[in-house]
Write a protein that holds these residues in place. Sequence first.
Motif, mmCIF file in Angstrom:
data_model
loop_
_atom_site.group_PDB
_atom_site.id
_atom_site.type_symbol
_atom_site.label_atom_id
_atom_site.label_comp_id
_atom_site.label_asym_id
_atom_site.label_seq_id
_atom_site.Cartn_x
_atom_site.Cartn_y
_atom_site.Cartn_z
ATOM 1 N N PRO A 6 3.897 8.256 -3.580
ATOM 2 C CA PRO A 6 4.007 9.409 -4.491
ATOM 3 C C PRO A 6 2.774 10.317 -4.451
ATOM 4 C CG PRO A 6 4.577 7.368 -5.629
ATOM 5 C CD PRO A 6 4.011 6.986 -4.298
ATOM 6 N N PHE A 7 1.597 9.721 -4.306
ATOM 7 C CA PHE A 7 0.364 10.511 -4.203
ATOM 8 C C PHE A 7 0.343 11.290 -2.890
ATOM 9 C CE2 PHE A 7 -0.710 6.883 -6.925
ATOM 10 C CZ PHE A 7 -1.174 7.549 -8.050
ATOM 11 N N HIS A 8 0.732 10.617 -1.817
ATOM 12 C CA HIS A 8 0.766 11.256 -0.498
ATOM 13 C C HIS A 8 1.607 12.536 -0.539
ATOM 14 C CE1 HIS A 8 2.005 12.019 3.623
ATOM 15 N NE2 HIS A 8 3.244 11.828 3.225
ATOM 16 N N ARG A 9 2.782 12.453 -1.124
ATOM 17 C CA ARG A 9 3.676 13.621 -1.170
ATOM 18 C C ARG A 9 3.049 14.774 -1.962
ATOM 19 N NH1 ARG A 9 7.458 9.127 -1.782
ATOM 20 N NH2 ARG A 9 8.498 8.902 0.226
ATOM 21 N N GLN A 10 2.402 14.450 -3.066
ATOM 22 C CA GLN A 10 1.741 15.489 -3.856
ATOM 23 C C GLN A 10 0.556 16.096 -3.106
ATOM 24 O OE1 GLN A 10 3.129 16.780 -6.579
ATOM 25 N NE2 GLN A 10 4.734 15.303 -6.088
ATOM 26 N N VAL A 11 -0.158 15.266 -2.363
ATOM 27 C CA VAL A 11 -1.294 15.755 -1.572
ATOM 28 C C VAL A 11 -0.822 16.738 -0.507
ATOM 29 C CG1 VAL A 11 -2.993 15.035 0.171
ATOM 30 C CG2 VAL A 11 -2.851 13.828 -2.017
ATOM 31 N N VAL A 12 0.237 16.391 0.212
ATOM 32 C CA VAL A 12 0.745 17.285 1.265
ATOM 33 C C VAL A 12 1.194 18.612 0.664
ATOM 34 C CG1 VAL A 12 2.515 17.609 3.040
ATOM 35 C CG2 VAL A 12 1.380 15.388 2.812
ATOM 36 N N TYR B 257 0.837 -1.202 0.000
ATOM 37 C CA TYR B 257 0.000 0.000 0.000
ATOM 38 C C TYR B 257 0.874 1.255 0.000
ATOM 39 C CZ TYR B 257 -3.324 3.497 1.666
ATOM 40 O OH TYR B 257 -4.078 4.623 1.803
ATOM 41 N N ILE B 258 1.879 1.284 0.869
ATOM 42 C CA ILE B 258 2.760 2.462 0.955
ATOM 43 C C ILE B 258 3.544 2.644 -0.335
ATOM 44 C CG2 ILE B 258 4.913 3.236 2.065
ATOM 45 C CD1 ILE B 258 2.301 4.066 3.419
ATOM 46 N N LEU B 259 3.985 1.576 -0.915
ATOM 47 C CA LEU B 259 4.720 1.667 -2.179
ATOM 48 C C LEU B 259 3.873 2.362 -3.248
ATOM 49 C CD1 LEU B 259 7.352 0.815 -3.653
ATOM 50 C CD2 LEU B 259 6.126 -1.243 -4.360
ATOM 51 N N VAL B 260 2.600 2.018 -3.304
ATOM 52 C CA VAL B 260 1.699 2.608 -4.300
ATOM 53 C C VAL B 260 1.303 4.036 -3.918
ATOM 54 C CG1 VAL B 260 -0.625 2.421 -5.318
ATOM 55 C CG2 VAL B 260 0.802 0.381 -5.066
ATOM 56 N N ILE B 261 1.018 4.253 -2.663
ATOM 57 C CA ILE B 261 0.415 5.518 -2.236
ATOM 58 C C ILE B 261 1.428 6.644 -1.984
ATOM 59 C CG2 ILE B 261 0.269 5.508 0.304
ATOM 60 C CD1 ILE B 261 -2.757 5.698 -1.949
#
Length: 181
Positions: free
Chosen positions: A157-163, A151-155
Amino acid sequence: MPSEFMRARPVALPSQSVITRVYRSVNLADAFAIGLPSGASGDPDLLARFIFAHQPSWIGKLTNLRDRIVACFGLKTAEHLATLAGDAKAKRLGIFRVYGTSDTEIVVGEDDKHLDFRVSVLCAAGPAPDSGRQLIVSTVVHCHNLLGRAYILVIAPFHRQVVKASLRRAAQIGWPRAAGT
């Protein structure tokens, strides 16, 4: 407005944040800082609520997509967590449980069967003596199993863009003012 007030930049996890000591091992750790203009509030609870309330609309769409996927694995969804916000006994900030607060920091997060995470919103002095204040949003994640690591591997890059997008959006709208200004 100077770029330090509009650009979220990656920084090291702040040593003064309590989340640096939450987990023995972490599978994701990151932090992003943005300058706070003079007159902006330094109340981390108020600033965190402001950030979460004013996220770009695409983040909600991404969260809905995430929820549809993770529900198949029996993981907590944002919709489920939002129902917990109505529980008067549970201290929550939006969908997140509040784990601690101080004059300079609020720590929120959630625990689930695949991973646990904490997010810190910290008001701190800037990196240089004359650089003013900055707001630092840090995240640490501890995975319990292969599902959590995948899950972390996939999420991530999205997490960083969201922050980064959330910090930029809050800055564009204009940070809440300090009491009495």
